[in-house]
Design an enzyme around this catalytic site. Structure first.
Site, PDB file in Angstrom:
ATOM      1  N   TYR A 138       0.869  -1.183   0.000  1.00  0.00           N
ATOM      2  CA  TYR A 138       0.000   0.000   0.000  1.00  0.00           C
ATOM      3  C   TYR A 138       0.904   1.230   0.000  1.00  0.00           C
ATOM      4  O   TYR A 138       1.542   1.536   1.007  1.00  0.00           O
ATOM      5  CB  TYR A 138      -0.902  -0.041   1.233  1.00  0.00           C
ATOM      6  CG  TYR A 138      -1.940   1.048   1.346  1.00  0.00           C
ATOM      7  CD1 TYR A 138      -2.274   1.884   0.284  1.00  0.00           C
ATOM      8  CD2 TYR A 138      -2.618   1.230   2.552  1.00  0.00           C
ATOM      9  CE1 TYR A 138      -3.233   2.867   0.415  1.00  0.00           C
ATOM     10  CE2 TYR A 138      -3.584   2.210   2.693  1.00  0.00           C
ATOM     11  CZ  TYR A 138      -3.897   3.022   1.628  1.00  0.00           C
ATOM     12  OH  TYR A 138      -4.845   3.999   1.765  1.00  0.00           O
ATOM     13  N   LYS A 166      -1.570  -1.378  -4.054  1.00  0.00           N
ATOM     14  CA  LYS A 166      -2.546  -0.295  -4.072  1.00  0.00           C
ATOM     15  C   LYS A 166      -1.725   0.984  -4.164  1.00  0.00           C
ATOM     16  O   LYS A 166      -1.044   1.372  -3.217  1.00  0.00           O
ATOM     17  CB  LYS A 166      -3.422  -0.291  -2.823  1.00  0.00           C
ATOM     18  CG  LYS A 166      -4.428   0.859  -2.805  1.00  0.00           C
ATOM     19  CD  LYS A 166      -5.256   0.878  -1.525  1.00  0.00           C
ATOM     20  CE  LYS A 166      -6.204   2.088  -1.518  1.00  0.00           C
ATOM     21  NZ  LYS A 166      -6.986   2.180  -0.271  1.00  0.00           N
ATOM     22  N   ILE A 207      -9.227   0.329  -5.910  1.00  0.00           N
ATOM     23  CA  ILE A 207      -9.639   0.100  -4.525  1.00  0.00           C
ATOM     24  C   ILE A 207     -10.228   1.421  -4.059  1.00  0.00           C
ATOM     25  O   ILE A 207      -9.527   2.405  -3.897  1.00  0.00           O
ATOM     26  CB  ILE A 207      -8.467  -0.359  -3.657  1.00  0.00           C
ATOM     27  CG1 ILE A 207      -7.963  -1.724  -4.155  1.00  0.00           C
ATOM     28  CG2 ILE A 207      -8.885  -0.453  -2.190  1.00  0.00           C
ATOM     29  CD1 ILE A 207      -6.729  -2.238  -3.447  1.00  0.00           C
TER      30      ILE A 207
END
Length: 311
Positions: A138, A166, A207
């Protein structure tokens, strides 16, 4: 194990709280079922939007167990397990790996201690070698204070247990990652406004926070893209963009929780240090979303996209 390969619209889901500031599992189950019905085909639970920094260790484990039961293997689940402590991240990730139905972990670039690129490689390499569940990186520099550079991401994409990212950064950086990464490494934008463009560039999807509110429109946008109806897909993204931006005009997830509460999902407020929106902020948000001024202060049906539905 569920797979991410067919998931393009994943919701980074909020954590509902009741009047006693405890996790409201009944409201969470209702929201999960609604979002799947609206076209979301994956979830991140225990992420930024889920207010994870305010949850205790036991609350997170309880949340992930309940969430897995609610989803019941219908779509993939990614659970947040990262921290700025490598040993702690490994231990918690392996604990979460034992929960049936959790398919992937999401591990954030370490916040606060500001690691350089070499430190990031060491951190994620250690996690790769020691964890029992595949995971996504992330990369969200606006919250961590540091950015994992595109070259570092490509390097880490070669490691066996790191399955994707992400990515919250520029589209130019995303282009480089997609062009140079390991073929099996999956790329998801964490920026709602990039949802359509990222998919066109070759990313696997988004996302999303906005999908709490606009899942059906986002599903229609992607489906229009796949059908070759590019004008309609572009029109939907143009319609969505200012609304997506509005959902971040105050500290997230306060805006999206305000809308969900107005829709009757009863997700409650935010845990300190975040606070829920006051009446003035709700009016401003409603205006930015194209709603009546008082739409977010009472539980009434909200017109969240009728002009698109009638298109």
């Amino acid at each position: 194990m569920a797979t991410l390969i067919d998931a393009d619209l994943l919701t980074a889901i909020v954590t509902p709280f009741d009047e006693n500031n405890k996790i409201d599992f009944s409201s969470l189950e209702k929201l999960v079922n609604y979002l799947i019905g609206q076209g979301c085909n994956g979830f991140v639970v225990g992420g930024t939007t889920g207010e994870t920094p305010t949850l205790t260790h036991d609350e997170k484990i309880d949340l992930y167990k309940h969430f897995s039961q609610f989803v019941n293997k219908r779509v993939p689940i990614i659970a947040g397990t990262g921290s700025n402590n490598t040993a702690e991240t490994i231990a918690f990730t392996n604990e979460v790996a034992q929960i049936e139905g959790i398919d992937y972990a999401l591990i954030v670039v370490p916040p606060y201690n500001k690691p350089n690129q070499r430190s990031m490689v060491a951190h994620f390499s250690a996690i790769n070698d020691a964890t029992k569940i595949p995971f996504l990186i992330y990369n969200i520099p606006g919250r961590t204070g540091v950015k994992m550079e595109k070259e570092t991401i490509v390097q880490l994409s070669r490691l066996d247990n790191i399955k994707g990212i992400k990515q919250c950064a520029s589209l130019e950086e995303m282009e480089y990652i997609i062009e140079n990464k390991d073929p099996d490494f999956q790329v998801f934008t964490g920026e709602d406004t990039q949802a359509l463009t990222a998919r066109l560039l070759g990313a696997n999807g988004v996302i999303s926070v906005a999908s709490h509110i606009y899942a059906s429109q986002m599903r229609r946008m992607y489906d229009s893209l796949y059908e070759g109806n590019y004008p309609l897909a572009a029109k939907i993204q143009r319609w969505l963009t200012p609304r997506m931006q509005a959902l971040f005009m105050y500290p997230s997830p306060a805006p999206v929780k305000a809308v969900l509460n107005a829709q009757g999902f009863n997700v409650g407020g935010c845990r300190l240090p975040l606070v829920e929106l006051n009446d003035e902020e709700k009016i401003t948000l409603a205006q930015r979303l194209g709603l009546d001024d008082n739409a977010l202060m009472q539980k009434l049906p909200l017109d969240l996209g009728k002009e698109l539905e009638d298109d």
